[in-house]
Scaffold this motif. Structure first.
Motif, short mmCIF file in Angstrom:
data_model
loop_
_atom_site.label_atom_id
_atom_site.label_comp_id
_atom_site.label_asym_id
_atom_site.label_seq_id
_atom_site.Cartn_x
_atom_site.Cartn_y
_atom_site.Cartn_z
N VAL A 54 9.85 -9.13 2.32
CA VAL A 54 10.82 -8.12 1.90
C VAL A 54 10.10 -7.09 1.03
N GLY A 55 10.30 -5.81 1.36
CA GLY A 55 9.77 -4.72 0.56
C GLY A 55 10.90 -3.84 0.08
N VAL A 56 10.90 -3.49 -1.21
CA VAL A 56 11.99 -2.70 -1.80
C VAL A 56 11.41 -1.46 -2.47
N MET A 57 12.00 -0.30 -2.15
CA MET A 57 11.63 0.95 -2.78
C MET A 57 12.91 1.62 -3.29
N LYS A 58 13.04 1.71 -4.62
CA LYS A 58 14.20 2.35 -5.22
C LYS A 58 13.85 3.81 -5.50
N ALA A 79 0.82 -1.21 0.00
CA ALA A 79 0.00 0.00 0.00
C ALA A 79 0.85 1.26 0.00
N LEU A 80 2.08 1.15 0.49
CA LEU A 80 2.99 2.29 0.53
C LEU A 80 3.84 2.41 -0.73
N GLY A 81 3.70 1.46 -1.65
CA GLY A 81 4.42 1.55 -2.91
C GLY A 81 5.68 0.72 -2.99
N PHE A 82 5.90 -0.19 -2.06
CA PHE A 82 7.08 -1.06 -2.11
C PHE A 82 6.82 -2.25 -3.02
N ASP A 83 7.88 -2.71 -3.68
CA ASP A 83 7.83 -4.00 -4.39
C ASP A 83 8.01 -5.09 -3.34
N VAL A 84 7.07 -5.99 -3.25
CA VAL A 84 7.00 -6.91 -2.12
C VAL A 84 7.20 -8.36 -2.57
N THR A 85 8.00 -9.08 -1.80
CA THR A 85 8.18 -10.52 -1.99
C THR A 85 7.87 -11.21 -0.68
N GLU A 86 7.02 -12.20 -0.72
CA GLU A 86 6.66 -12.95 0.49
C GLU A 86 7.35 -14.30 0.51
N GLN A 87 7.26 -14.97 1.64
CA GLN A 87 7.81 -16.30 1.87
C GLN A 87 9.32 -16.34 1.63
N VAL A 88 10.01 -15.33 2.10
CA VAL A 88 11.47 -15.31 2.07
C VAL A 88 11.95 -15.87 3.41
N GLY A 89 12.66 -17.01 3.37
CA GLY A 89 13.01 -17.65 4.64
C GLY A 89 11.76 -18.15 5.33
N LYS A 90 10.95 -18.88 4.60
CA LYS A 90 9.67 -19.46 5.05
C LYS A 90 8.58 -18.40 5.11
N ALA A 147 8.00 6.98 2.79
CA ALA A 147 7.31 6.92 1.50
C ALA A 147 6.70 8.27 1.14
N GLU A 148 6.32 9.04 2.14
CA GLU A 148 5.74 10.37 1.92
C GLU A 148 6.80 11.44 1.69
N ARG A 149 8.07 11.11 1.87
CA ARG A 149 9.15 12.10 1.80
C ARG A 149 10.26 11.65 0.85
N LYS A 150 9.88 11.14 -0.28
CA LYS A 150 10.89 10.64 -1.23
C LYS A 150 11.75 11.77 -1.78
N ASP A 151 11.31 13.01 -1.64
CA ASP A 151 12.14 14.13 -2.07
C ASP A 151 13.24 14.46 -1.07
N GLN A 152 13.22 13.77 0.11
CA GLN A 152 14.19 14.07 1.16
C GLN A 152 15.26 12.99 1.31
N TRP A 153 15.22 11.95 0.46
CA TRP A 153 16.25 10.92 0.54
C TRP A 153 16.49 10.32 -0.84
N SER A 154 17.66 9.75 -1.01
CA SER A 154 18.01 9.16 -2.31
C SER A 154 18.77 7.87 -2.08
N GLY A 155 18.31 6.80 -2.69
CA GLY A 155 18.93 5.50 -2.52
C GLY A 155 17.88 4.41 -2.61
#
Length: 441
Positions: A80-84, A65-76, A147-155
């Motif tokens: 994991v959520g990833v936001m580039k 819901a926050l915009g992360f790419d999500v993978t479930e069942q990692v290590g059972k 997620a609401e402050r993507k203009d304040q961080w990079s990575g």
């Protein structure tokens, strides 16, 4: 857990924060009703280690819901959520999900009534008695702010909801399932843990070793059974095991340097079934705590040497030497990189004020958070910090009358969840903002 705070110091802890913190705090304050609703749901519906199916689904849904790419069942059951978000370092924020096999006695209106059967095979209650529900809610709070402050961080921001911390197996399970290869490998890993016996909302950090190696050791002491009235015809394993127990104490007092803290505790001693029968076997169960790998090896080698030496002194033959077994799934020590620890401590002090942030001593408890740094010590720095959870009225009353406060893993542990979640979320978010600055800022 860490140090005693005076009433005056506690009052200073929650004075107004610096002006630059207001915008973030205001946004977090708006989010708190929803985060507390999530916390109460997680608390009322706990799940045991590697059984966190519904919990993981809730975390995954929030990440998506926050915009992360999500993978479930990692290590059972891990998530994991990833936001580039442009160029820059990769920061991983971690929360653990599992609860304990314990009947809750807090009296909370949303107390857990769940039942489950752990590996012991004995049905029991299930409870978030270690505060992992506050960790998850705090992670979601931080994720919302970022997620609401993507203009304040990079990575790249990576969120993980980790299973099975209580078994010491969840971090390894995620790593073995490709956490650092299938997903962006972190430059920094940051997490927090609630702390009993410390005022709610106070932040503690420990540069260097923060938590211990935790080993479980079983010793089977063998002997020759016989009649209790004729001990000279037997080789009594209880006497031998008692000698081993006493000799083990010299590992800490006479073999390890006094500046190097260690613990060797015999938690279980079992032998025999009747008054007048000398058993042919005794079983000891030990918990062994240390910090460095070298000290850990010295302790484990010493335990094996002492068990064998005492058996030889008792006249046992080679085929009856004690059997010493060290559990494979030990929890390694957690090491907080000093550079990262001091950097983020300065951030915390700027955010919360000096009176609310302190350097904490290392403890002999265990946490599998240390596995993330150990998986890539040359490339990954990590910090786990503490957020006090004892409600202020209970803390102040205990200072006055000496009341023993509930500890983590107590069926009575009910932290001031709102302060833990708010502080943890703000600290995680500001950590990520500091570690992933926008170019030129």
């Amino acid at each position: 857990m860490f140090k005693t705070f005076s009433t005056a110091a506690v009052a200073l802890c929650f004075m107004a924060v610096p002006a630059q913190a207001d915008e973030l705090k205001d946004a977090l304050a708006d989010d708190m009703p929803e985060l507390m609703e999530l916390y109460r749901d997680l608390h009322a519906n706990p799940e045991l280690s590697f059984e966190e199916v519904e919990t993981a689904a809730k975390m995954a849904a929030r990440f998506r819901a926050l915009g992360f790419d999500v993978t479930e069942q990692v290590g059972k059951t891990g998530v994991v959520g990833v936001m580039k978000n442009g160029d820059g370092p990769t920061v991983m924020l971690r929360a653990d999900m599992d609860a304990l096999p314990l009947v809750e006695k807090t009296g909370l209106t949303f107390a857990s009534t769940k039942r489950a059967t752990p590996a012991s095979g004995v049905e029991t209650g299930v409870m978030h008695a270690c505060g992992h529900d506050t960790h998850m809610a705090g992670l979601i709070g931080a994720a919302q702010l970022l997620a609401e402050r993507k203009d304040q961080w990079s990575g790249t921001l990576v969120l993980i909801a980790q299973p099975a911390e209580e078994l010491g197996e969840g971090a390894v399970a995620m790593l073995e399932d490709g956490l650092f290869t299938r997903f962006p490998k972190p430059d920094y890993v940051v997490g927090f843990h609630d702390a009993a016996g410390t005022p709610a909302g106070v932040v503690g950090y420990a540069p260097g070793f923060a938590l211990a190696n935790v080993d479980s050791v079983d010793i089977t002491v063998r002997g020759v059974g016989g009649h209790g009235a004729r001990p000279h015809t037997a080789k009594d394993p209880i006497v031998l095991a008692s000698s081993i127990v006493m000799k083990l104490q010299t590992l800490a007092s006479r073999e390890i340097a006094a500046q190097d803290p260690v613990v060797v505790t015999v938690g279980s001693f079992q032998s025999g079934f009747k008054h007048n029968i000398i058993s042919d076997e005794a079983k000891l169960q030990l918990t062994v705590r240390s910090y460095s790998d070298d000290t850990r090896k010295q302790l484990l080698d010493g335990i094996a040497r002492i068990a064998r030496g005492e058996a030889i002194a008792s006249g046992l033959p080679e085929d009856l030497m004690p059997l010493v077994t060290v559990a494979d799934n030990y929890t390694p020590a957690t090491y907080n990189d000093p550079e990262l620890s001091n950097r983020l401590a300065a951030v915390f002090k700027g955010r919360f004020g000096d009176e609310r942030v302190f350097e904490a001593p290392a403890v002999m408890g265990g946490e599998d958070f240390g596995q993330f740094r150990r998986a890539s010590p040359e490339d990954t720095q990590s910090l786990i910090f503490w957020v006090g959870g004892t409600p202020m009225d209970e803390y102040l009353a205990a200072q006055e009358d000496g009341t023993v406060l509930p500890s983590l893993h107590s069926p009575f542990w009910a932290p001031d969840a709102e302060k833990v979640i708010a502080t943890g979320a703000e600290a995680l978010a500001t950590s990520a903002l500091d570690l992933m600055p926008v170019s030129g800022s």
